[in-house]
Design a protein around this motif. Structure first.
Motif, PDB file in Angstrom:
ATOM      1  N   ALA A  26       0.807  -1.136   0.124  1.00 20.90           N
ATOM      2  CA  ALA A  26       0.018  -0.157  -0.030  1.00 20.90           C
ATOM      3  C   ALA A  26       0.967   1.196   0.133  1.00 20.90           C
ATOM      4  N   MET A  27       1.917   1.402   0.631  1.00 24.89           N
ATOM      5  CA  MET A  27       2.917   2.389   0.830  1.00 24.89           C
ATOM      6  C   MET A  27       3.499   2.413  -0.668  1.00 24.89           C
ATOM      7  N   GLY A  28       3.814   1.492  -1.197  1.00 30.67           N
ATOM      8  CA  GLY A  28       4.659   1.660  -2.592  1.00 30.67           C
ATOM      9  C   GLY A  28       3.553   2.150  -3.312  1.00 30.67           C
ATOM     10  N   ARG A  29       2.314   1.648  -3.401  1.00 28.30           N
ATOM     11  CA  ARG A  29       1.366   2.421  -4.286  1.00 28.30           C
ATOM     12  C   ARG A  29       1.308   3.590  -4.111  1.00 28.30           C
ATOM     13  N   PHE A  30       1.038   4.364  -2.884  1.00 25.33           N
ATOM     14  CA  PHE A  30       1.033   5.624  -2.396  1.00 25.33           C
ATOM     15  C   PHE A  30       2.362   6.447  -2.978  1.00 25.33           C
ATOM     16  N   VAL A  94      -1.316  14.030   2.135  1.00 21.18           N
ATOM     17  CA  VAL A  94      -1.188  12.993   3.713  1.00 21.18           C
ATOM     18  C   VAL A  94      -2.558  12.240   3.879  1.00 21.18           C
ATOM     19  N   LYS A  95      -3.471  12.679   3.496  1.00 22.80           N
ATOM     20  CA  LYS A  95      -4.729  12.255   4.136  1.00 22.80           C
ATOM     21  C   LYS A  95      -5.041  11.095   2.982  1.00 22.80           C
ATOM     22  N   ARG A  96      -4.319  11.153   1.742  1.00 17.01           N
ATOM     23  CA  ARG A  96      -4.763   9.741   0.918  1.00 17.01           C
ATOM     24  C   ARG A  96      -3.684   8.959   1.450  1.00 17.01           C
ATOM     25  N   CYS A  97      -2.586   9.170   2.306  1.00 13.89           N
ATOM     26  CA  CYS A  97      -1.408   8.073   2.673  1.00 13.89           C
ATOM     27  C   CYS A  97      -2.400   6.852   3.547  1.00 13.89           C
ATOM     28  N   PRO A  98      -1.929   5.659   3.378  1.00 14.55           N
ATOM     29  CA  PRO A  98      -2.411   4.518   4.065  1.00 14.55           C
ATOM     30  C   PRO A  98      -1.836   4.964   5.417  1.00 14.55           C
ATOM     31  N   ASN A  99      -2.676   4.298   6.480  1.00 18.12           N
ATOM     32  CA  ASN A  99      -2.045   4.259   7.905  1.00 18.12           C
ATOM     33  C   ASN A  99      -0.527   3.852   7.996  1.00 18.12           C
ATOM     34  N   PRO A 100       0.443   4.511   8.111  1.00 17.86           N
ATOM     35  CA  PRO A 100       1.770   3.887   8.251  1.00 17.86           C
ATOM     36  C   PRO A 100       2.014   3.083   9.206  1.00 17.86           C
ATOM     37  N   MET A 101       1.208   2.908  10.299  1.00 17.93           N
ATOM     38  CA  MET A 101       1.350   2.050  11.588  1.00 17.93           C
ATOM     39  C   MET A 101       0.229   1.125  11.840  1.00 17.93           C
ATOM     40  N   PHE A 102       0.386   0.228  12.648  1.00 15.65           N
ATOM     41  CA  PHE A 102      -0.494  -0.611  12.916  1.00 15.65           C
ATOM     42  C   PHE A 102      -1.756  -0.042  13.622  1.00 15.65           C
TER      43      PHE A 102
END
Length: 140
Positions: A26-30, A94-102
Motif C-alpha cells: 500500500a505504501m509502495g502504491r502511494f 497526507v490524507k490519502r496516505c495509508p495509515n503507516p502504522m498498525f
C-alpha cells in the motif's frame, strides 16, 4: 514549496516491528502516486531510535547520547520530501496516505525554509554558494 512530511514513531516502530506485506504494498502504491504527480523528491524509513545517537551542543562542548530516546510520539520513523503548490496540497496528499502504522499514528508536515525567508542575512555571495552546493547535491 518544499515540505518535509514526517511519519511519527509509535511503540511498535520503536520496537522494530516490521510492516506487513500488505502495508508495504500500500505504501509502495502511494509512493508511485507521488512520483506520478511529480511531487516526491526523497523519502525513506528510519530504524528505531535504539540504533540512533544524538549529539548535544552546549557552547564548544559536544556530548553523544545513545538511543533509545524517550517520548516515542515525538520521534520520526520515516519521512518524505515533497515539492507541492502549498500546505493545503500537502495536507490533501497526507490524507490519502495509508495509515503507516498498525494502530493510531500521526504524520507531521513542515515547510522548508527557502533562502528568501532569511532576508538581508543572505548576501549575494552566500546565495550563490548555496545555489552551487544544491546543484552538486541530489535531493538538496
Amino acid at each position: 514549496m518544499r515540505v518535509m512530511v514526517m511519519v511519527k514513531a509509535t511503540e511498535d516502530s520503536e520496537a522494530g516491528v516490521m510492516p506487513t506485506t500488505e502495508l508495504f504494498e500500500a505504501m509502495g502504491r502511494f509512493n508511485e502516486e507521488l512520483v506520478k504527480a511529480g511531487i516526491l523528491l526523497a523519502g525513506d524509513g528510519l530504524k528505531p531510535s535504539s540504533q540512533g545517537k544524538r549529539v548535544a551542543f552546549d557552547g564548544p562542548s559536544r556530548t553523544v547520547i545513545d538511543g533509545p530516546f524517550a517520548e516515542t510520539r515525538e520521534l520520526v520513523a520515516g519521512f518524505w520530501v515533497w515539492e507541492v503548490k502549498d500546505m493545503a496540497e500537502a495536507v490533501e496528499w497526507v490524507k490519502r496516505c495509508p495509515n503507516p502504522m498498525f494502530g493510531p499514528s500521526e504524520i507531521e508536515i513542515r515547510p522548508f525554509y527557502e533562502m528568501a525567508d532569511f532576508g538581508d542575512v543572505v548576501t549575494p555571495d552566500i546565495a550563490e554558494r548555496d545555489k552551487q552546493l544544491r546543484a552538486k547535491t541530489p535531493g538538496m
